[in-house]
Motif scaffolding. Structure first.
Motif, PDB file in Angstrom:
ATOM      1  N   LEU A   1       0.829  -1.200   0.000  1.00  0.00           N
ATOM      2  CA  LEU A   1       0.000   0.000   0.000  1.00  0.00           C
ATOM      3  C   LEU A   1       0.865   1.253   0.000  1.00  0.00           C
ATOM      4  O   LEU A   1       0.581   2.218  -0.720  1.00  0.00           O
ATOM      5  N   ALA A   2       1.936   1.257   0.789  1.00  0.00           N
ATOM      6  CA  ALA A   2       2.812   2.424   0.847  1.00  0.00           C
ATOM      7  C   ALA A   2       3.462   2.692  -0.508  1.00  0.00           C
ATOM      8  O   ALA A   2       3.544   3.846  -0.958  1.00  0.00           O
ATOM      9  N   VAL A   3       3.911   1.654  -1.181  1.00  0.00           N
ATOM     10  CA  VAL A   3       4.519   1.817  -2.506  1.00  0.00           C
ATOM     11  C   VAL A   3       3.508   2.388  -3.488  1.00  0.00           C
ATOM     12  O   VAL A   3       3.807   3.290  -4.282  1.00  0.00           O
ATOM     13  N   ASN A   4       2.291   1.879  -3.439  1.00  0.00           N
ATOM     14  CA  ASN A   4       1.259   2.357  -4.356  1.00  0.00           C
ATOM     15  C   ASN A   4       0.893   3.812  -4.080  1.00  0.00           C
ATOM     16  O   ASN A   4       0.727   4.617  -5.005  1.00  0.00           O
ATOM     17  N   LEU A   5       0.756   4.157  -2.806  1.00  0.00           N
ATOM     18  CA  LEU A   5       0.411   5.543  -2.464  1.00  0.00           C
ATOM     19  C   LEU A   5       1.554   6.501  -2.798  1.00  0.00           C
ATOM     20  O   LEU A   5       1.305   7.673  -3.127  1.00  0.00           O
ATOM     21  N   ARG A   6       2.793   6.018  -2.738  1.00  0.00           N
ATOM     22  CA  ARG A   6       3.904   6.887  -3.138  1.00  0.00           C
ATOM     23  C   ARG A   6       3.796   7.237  -4.625  1.00  0.00           C
ATOM     24  O   ARG A   6       4.040   8.375  -5.026  1.00  0.00           O
ATOM     25  N   GLN A   7       3.427   6.260  -5.434  1.00  0.00           N
ATOM     26  CA  GLN A   7       3.213   6.531  -6.857  1.00  0.00           C
ATOM     27  C   GLN A   7       2.094   7.548  -7.054  1.00  0.00           C
ATOM     28  O   GLN A   7       2.211   8.485  -7.860  1.00  0.00           O
ATOM     29  N   ILE A   8       1.006   7.374  -6.306  1.00  0.00           N
ATOM     30  CA  ILE A   8      -0.137   8.280  -6.439  1.00  0.00           C
ATOM     31  C   ILE A   8       0.240   9.684  -5.988  1.00  0.00           C
ATOM     32  O   ILE A   8      -0.104  10.683  -6.631  1.00  0.00           O
TER      33      ILE A   8
END
Length: 497
Positions: free
Chosen positions: A325-332
């Motif tokens: 989730l953290a990796v995905n939110l960093r992209q967002i």
């Protein structure tokens, strides 16, 4: 599992099954061709099943059990025979939930987790429920994969959600209007009893996860004489199925987000969302607000305030997935800051499925809408959303949003009232976001012969994969048929670093 009593003659199996199904207009002889059918077992054509030596077959069932001479459909099942025939204890059916999830290989996955004597002593039976996968699948041609969307931050967002749900419902009526009213849990339970007879079994044994626990509970209510041992992992309270069940997801999801936010704050040097949990929450709610003003562009995908809470809803549901989730939110967050970003990894997979679906998940909506009515007044949803915003700012507009059922035709049958003493073992995590802990307590209350295994201190949906203590209790129950003397607390396994 161990059968209680000798196997009855085939004619008695048929008569007893029909007597339990609660369809007064169907005479026993009308159902004979279904209960007495001979099926052809072949290779499944799926890598995991074929590698395990499983075989598959198509079972013919009525579309409408009240008119069994009319249209028939097929339900695909899999069977992996007990590895130790001399110690065979019966069949073990399994359903992973959804509703609308394919379950052909689920029994094998459960056996891998449990180990012990499960694959040695039981024929493992998987199945795709009617309308799903290889069982006369139904799709509606939706432009999105699911009708579960956040209603957004204001009236404009709410109206947009309402319009989408009306469109999705209309598409289903246009493509499957004559069939979809029969894609229900009660009819799937009836299918299970046909499967039981086709397998030549007096009783079935069953493991269900999530919605699969509701299916199992409905089966026990409709066919109480046909069950032996029952395991329900991450249970649904049948008294709160289905709109209240979804609403119950809001509070634990909000609490799970705070757990994740504290985890992310401790790793601020890596992810840069904030050094405290409130700061992380502020960062994420800021992203939702930005997406409401203008969708966030990630390559070919536009991420709006209706879909972003869904990513969070799935992401906070399992402590094991926090890094993802953290990796995905960093992209967002990078994309929101104007950095050109193409979604990668699981975020790309999610957006592709959600916004460019090859197949929709309309079967889930058909089942939910066909099982229980939903309020049809849009203001009912708006009032609940507004009332939830203070305590559930991220997930309140999601779990209280209108859905396809808002515009659906009324169910053909009333919801099943579950009240029995079935010998069920119920496993529930206190941090479960998808089936809130009180859901399992509710099922335990209405199944007076059940025992409850509680797993504290872990955000998780599914106890069996998380707790060796729970697995030992399940295996002991499957071996002996004896439930624990009292309710039990089981700690989770340590998380891998």
């Amino acid at each position: 599992m161990f059968r209680r009593g000798a196997v009855v003659a085939a004619a008695m199996v048929v008569a007893g099954s029909v007597a339990g199904c609660g369809i007064s207009s169907a005479e026993p002889d009308e159902m004979d061709r279904f209960y007495r059918q001979q099926v052809q077992w072949t290779k499944c054509g799926e890598e995991k099943l074929d590698a395990a030596g499983a075989q598959c077959a198509e079972v013919t069932v009525p579309l409408n059990y009240s008119a069994p001479r009319d249209r028939a459909i097929t339900v695909t099942i899999s069977r992996s025979r007990a590895k130790d025939p001399a110690q065979r204890r019966g069949v073990l059916l399994a359903n992973p939930g959804g509703p609308g999830a394919s379950g052909l290989a689920f029994a094998l996955r459960v056996a891998e987790y449990l180990g012990g004597g499960v694959p040695d002593n039981y024929d493992l039976i998987g199945f795709d429920p009617r309308g799903v996968g290889r069982s006369t699948p139904l799709h509606c041609g939706w432009p999105v994969s699911t009708d579960m969307r956040s209603a957004g931050l204001d009236q404009v967002g709410f109206d947009k959600t309402l319009a989408l749900e009306a469109e999705l419902s209309a598409r289903c009526v246009a493509t499957n209007g004559a069939t979809q009213p029969y894609i229900t849990t009660r009819n799937t339970a009836r299918d299970l009893d046909v499967i039981r007879a086709v397998l030549g079994e007096e009783r079935i044994n069953y493991i269900g996860g999530s919605y699969g626990t509701y299916l199992g509970a409905v089966y026990t209510q409709m066919f109480p004489e046909r069950v032996d041992r029952l395991v329900y992992d991450s249970a649904v309270d049948p008294d709160r199925y289905h709109v209240p069940m979804v609403q119950d997801m809001g509070a634990p999801s909000e609490a799970a987000f705070d757990v994740w936010a504290a985890w992310a704050a401790a790793k601020d040097a890596e992810y840069h969302f904030g050094t405290t949990a409130p700061a992380v929450r502020a960062t994420v709610t800021g992203l939702i607000e930005q997406a409401a003003r203008q969708p966030i562009r990630l390559g070919e995908y536009d991420l709006d305030a209706h879909l972003l809470p869904m990513i969070l809803f799935e992401g906070v549901a399992a402590a094991r997935e926090y890094q993802d989730l953290a990796v995905n939110l960093r992209q967002i967050a990078d994309a929101a800051a104007g950095i050109p970003v193409r979604a990668q990894g699981s975020l790309e997979d999610y957006l592709k499925q959600a916004l460019r679906p090859q197949e929709d998940e309309a079967a889930q909506t058909m089942i939910l809408c066909g099982d229980a009515p939903a309020p049809r007044d849009p203001t009912w949803y708006w009032r609940n959303i507004e009332a939830s915003r203070a305590a559930q700012p991220i997930f309140g507009p999601l779990v209280n949003a209108p859905n396809g059922c808002t515009f659906w035709q009324p169910p053909l049958e009333p919801p099943t009232v579950v009240r029995n003493a079935a010998p069920a073992l119920i496993l529930q995590a206190m941090g479960d976001t998808h089936t809130a802990y009180q859901q399992g307590v509710g099922l335990h209350r209405v199944l007076t012969g059940s025992r409850l295994v509680t797993m504290p201190d872990r955000v998780a949906h599914g106890v069996i994969p998380q707790s060796e203590c729970a697995r030992q209790i399940v295996n002991a129950y499957l071996r002996s048929g004896v439930l624990p003397a009292a309710d039990v607390t089981c700690q989770p396994d340590p998380l891998a670093e």
